[in-house]
Design an enzyme around this catalytic site. Structure first.
Site, PDB file in Angstrom:
ATOM      1  CB  SER A 234      -0.898   0.030   1.235  1.00 54.60           C
ATOM      2  OG  SER A 234      -1.759  -1.068   1.203  1.00 54.60           O
ATOM      3  CD  GLU A 306       1.136   1.065   4.887  1.00 54.94           C
ATOM      4  OE1 GLU A 306      -0.058   1.403   4.786  1.00 54.94           O
ATOM      5  OE2 GLU A 306       1.489  -0.122   5.044  1.00 54.94           O
TER       6      GLU A 306
HETATM    7  C1  LIG Z   1       3.625  -6.945  -2.159  1.00 51.26           C
HETATM    8  C2  LIG Z   1       3.603  -6.260  -0.814  1.00 51.26           C
HETATM    9  C3  LIG Z   1       2.513  -6.406   0.021  1.00 51.26           C
HETATM   10  C4  LIG Z   1       2.487  -5.783   1.279  1.00 51.26           C
HETATM   11  N1  LIG Z   1       1.404  -5.973   2.103  1.00 51.26           N
HETATM   12  C5  LIG Z   1       1.374  -5.397   3.316  1.00 51.26           C
HETATM   13  C6  LIG Z   1       0.275  -5.627   4.216  1.00 51.26           C
HETATM   14  O1  LIG Z   1      -0.675  -6.350   3.917  1.00 51.26           O
HETATM   15  N2  LIG Z   1       0.306  -5.013   5.424  1.00 51.26           N
HETATM   16  C7  LIG Z   1       1.338  -4.219   5.805  1.00 51.26           C
HETATM   17  O2  LIG Z   1       1.321  -3.698   6.934  1.00 51.26           O
HETATM   18  N3  LIG Z   1       2.405  -3.991   4.993  1.00 51.26           N
HETATM   19  C8  LIG Z   1       2.442  -4.561   3.772  1.00 51.26           C
HETATM   20  N4  LIG Z   1       3.527  -4.353   2.946  1.00 51.26           N
HETATM   21  C9  LIG Z   1       4.625  -3.484   3.379  1.00 51.26           C
HETATM   22  C10 LIG Z   1       5.817  -4.248   4.036  1.00 51.26           C
HETATM   23  O3  LIG Z   1       5.799  -5.590   3.664  1.00 51.26           O
HETATM   24  C11 LIG Z   1       5.788  -4.154   5.554  1.00 51.26           C
HETATM   25  O4  LIG Z   1       5.840  -2.822   5.970  1.00 51.26           O
HETATM   26  C12 LIG Z   1       6.948  -4.948   6.193  1.00 51.26           C
HETATM   27  O5  LIG Z   1       6.604  -5.200   7.520  1.00 51.26           O
HETATM   28  C13 LIG Z   1       8.315  -4.255   6.127  1.00 51.26           C
HETATM   29  O6  LIG Z   1       9.321  -5.160   6.576  1.00 51.26           O
HETATM   30  P1  LIG Z   1      10.818  -5.121   6.006  1.00 51.26           P
HETATM   31  O7  LIG Z   1      11.646  -6.086   6.744  1.00 51.26           O
HETATM   32  O8  LIG Z   1      10.796  -5.285   4.530  1.00 51.26           O
HETATM   33  O9  LIG Z   1      11.241  -3.639   6.388  1.00 51.26           O
HETATM   34  P2  LIG Z   1      12.029  -2.581   5.491  1.00 51.26           P
HETATM   35  O10 LIG Z   1      11.165  -2.212   4.325  1.00 51.26           O
HETATM   36  O11 LIG Z   1      13.401  -3.030   5.225  1.00 51.26           O
HETATM   37  O12 LIG Z   1      12.080  -1.356   6.508  1.00 51.26           O
HETATM   38  C14 LIG Z   1      10.893  -0.688   6.914  1.00 51.26           C
HETATM   39  C15 LIG Z   1      11.229   0.134   8.163  1.00 51.26           C
HETATM   40  O13 LIG Z   1      11.463  -0.764   9.246  1.00 51.26           O
HETATM   41  C16 LIG Z   1      12.726  -0.492   9.831  1.00 51.26           C
HETATM   42  N5  LIG Z   1      13.297  -1.752  10.314  1.00 51.26           N
HETATM   43  C17 LIG Z   1      13.406  -2.920   9.652  1.00 51.26           C
HETATM   44  N6  LIG Z   1      13.986  -3.852  10.436  1.00 51.26           N
HETATM   45  C18 LIG Z   1      14.267  -3.243  11.610  1.00 51.26           C
HETATM   46  C19 LIG Z   1      14.873  -3.664  12.831  1.00 51.26           C
HETATM   47  N7  LIG Z   1      15.330  -4.906  13.018  1.00 51.26           N
HETATM   48  N8  LIG Z   1      14.985  -2.755  13.831  1.00 51.26           N
HETATM   49  C20 LIG Z   1      14.524  -1.494  13.682  1.00 51.26           C
HETATM   50  N9  LIG Z   1      13.959  -1.032  12.560  1.00 51.26           N
HETATM   51  C21 LIG Z   1      13.820  -1.909  11.540  1.00 51.26           C
HETATM   52  C22 LIG Z   1      13.556   0.129   8.713  1.00 51.26           C
HETATM   53  O14 LIG Z   1      14.628   0.902   9.231  1.00 51.26           O
HETATM   54  C23 LIG Z   1      12.497   0.968   8.008  1.00 51.26           C
HETATM   55  O15 LIG Z   1      12.344   2.209   8.674  1.00 51.26           O
HETATM   56  C24 LIG Z   1       3.575  -4.973   1.686  1.00 51.26           C
HETATM   57  C25 LIG Z   1       4.680  -4.822   0.824  1.00 51.26           C
HETATM   58  C26 LIG Z   1       4.705  -5.462  -0.399  1.00 51.26           C
HETATM   59  C27 LIG Z   1       5.912  -5.312  -1.289  1.00 51.26           C
END
Ligand SMILES: Cc1cc2nc3c(=O)[nH]c(=O)nc-3n(C[C@H](O)[C@H](O)[C@H](O)COP(=O)(O)OP(=O)(O)OC[C@H]3O[C@@H](n4cnc5c(N)ncnc54)[C@H](O)[C@@H]3O)c2cc1C
Length: 317
Positions: A234, A306
């Protein structure tokens, strides 16, 4: 001392070896959007003591730090990220979740949510299945308070262990008043999540039934086209006060399919911006800014992004 000298001092003083860091590390392939430049310094050590030292030194020298999970909610600038990027998946590489009691588990922050859900299913635990298919790590899901099919991370959280900005270990107990829709206390401070305790439920269903239940959530995402193009999920948060989900509002402004360069508003869901054709991060940024302006002009609603814009030269949206 210049940033470059500080960087070298941090590598040496934290005793990071040559296999544990990369200078000018490309990040594009580390994001789900498949955009972005390089990290000045990417640290991918598995040793927590080294990371604690890096954090203390970065604090001392005022060097910027960023924590990279799976990059599924990020648009990283074409000009890259200044300072130090810590690879949280590498940090958890050899750690596995553990069952503390009948209904409590502890899991490393860098584990992918999909792996964690499958592990919980094998343990015959309920509570994580709606998150199957959510891209990203546990740390990212906690930072974002990820929400899937009416379940959010705050519902199952007991406590989070972090390294604070000085690299000291702290346990943050869950306090409901600090967690809201897509809001977590981690967004207000520099804190590296290293592990978390979650409260799940011992299930009466079979492992196979739980596995199928988890798979149904991922199948639903696939069927809705979530994985068809590189994206960040999103683009904007929903806001109840607007009476409709952001996707409907954007669709109502006739923006489906609108494109800037290789970035476009997807045809299958107006709240998902996709990298349709080798987009640059700057094109995604311009498109998101355009959607925001256009929705404000046509409806008076101020959408809140977001996806996170990270790195050099991204003015606040
Ligand atoms: C196809 C698709 C579908 C999605 N569907 C959803 C959904 O249904 N619901 C939803 O909420 N989101 C959704 N998302 C968004 C995303 O998947 C989430 O926000 C996810 O939780 C991010 O995790 P990440 O490890 O990839 O974090 P990143 O994208 O790498 O980082 C996001 C943030 O988290 C911080 N972070 C990451 N790891 C740590 C850590 N260990 N300590 C402190 N900070 C940290 C980073 O610094 C950054 O600020 C979707 C994304 C995609 C691509």
């Amino acid at each position: 001392m210049s940033l470059r000298t500080h960087r070298q001092a941090i590598i040496e003083q934290a005793r990071i070896t040559s296999q544990e860091y990369t200078l000018q590390a490309p990040l594009k392939e580390r994001t789900w959007f498949k955009v972005g430049g390089k990290a000045d310094l990417l640290i991918h050590t598995q040793e927590h003591t080294k990371i604690a030292r890096v954090m203390a030194l970065a604090h001392q020298y005022a060097v910027p730090l960023f924590f990279l999970g799976d990059g599924s909610n990020l648009v990283i600038s074409d000009e890259g990220i200044e300072g130090i990027v810590i690879d949280t998946q590498a940090l958890s590489a050899h750690q596995t979740p553990t069952r503390l009691t009948n209904d409590r588990i502890k899991a490393p922050a860098g584990i992918l949510m999909e792996q964690l859900v499958l592990w919980s299913v094998e343990q015959q635990l309920e509570g994580l299945t709606p998150f199957y298919g959510l891209p990203g790590t546990l740390g990212g899901a906690l930072f974002m308070n990820a929400r899937c099919y009416d379940a959010e991370m705050a519902d199952i959280l007991v406590d989070i262990t972090i390294l604070n900005e000085r690299g000291e270990r702290e346990v943050i107990p869950f306090k409901p008043e600090q967690w809201e829709y897509k809001v977590s206390p981690l967004q207000h401070r520099l804190a590296l999540v290293i592990e978390a305790t979650l409260s799940l439920k011992a299930s009466t269903q079979s492992i196979e039934a739980l596995r199928q239940h988890a798979q149904s959530f991922k199948d639903d995402r696939t069927q809705k086209g979530h994985f068809a193009y590189p994206c960040g999920g999103s683009t904007f948060k929903n806001n109840r006060a607007f009476g409709k989900p952001s996707g409907q509002i954007i669709d109502g402004c006739s923006l489906k399919g609108y494109a800037i360069g290789g970035a476009s508003v997807s045809q299958f869901h107006a709240n998902i911006v996709i990298n349709q054709n080798n987009a640059k991060a700057s094109e995604i940024y311009q498109l998101v800014a355009h959607i925001k302006d256009e929705v404000l002009r046509q409806t008076g609603h101020m959408l809140e992004p977001e996806v996170l814009f990270v790195g050099r030269n991204f003015p606040l949206l």
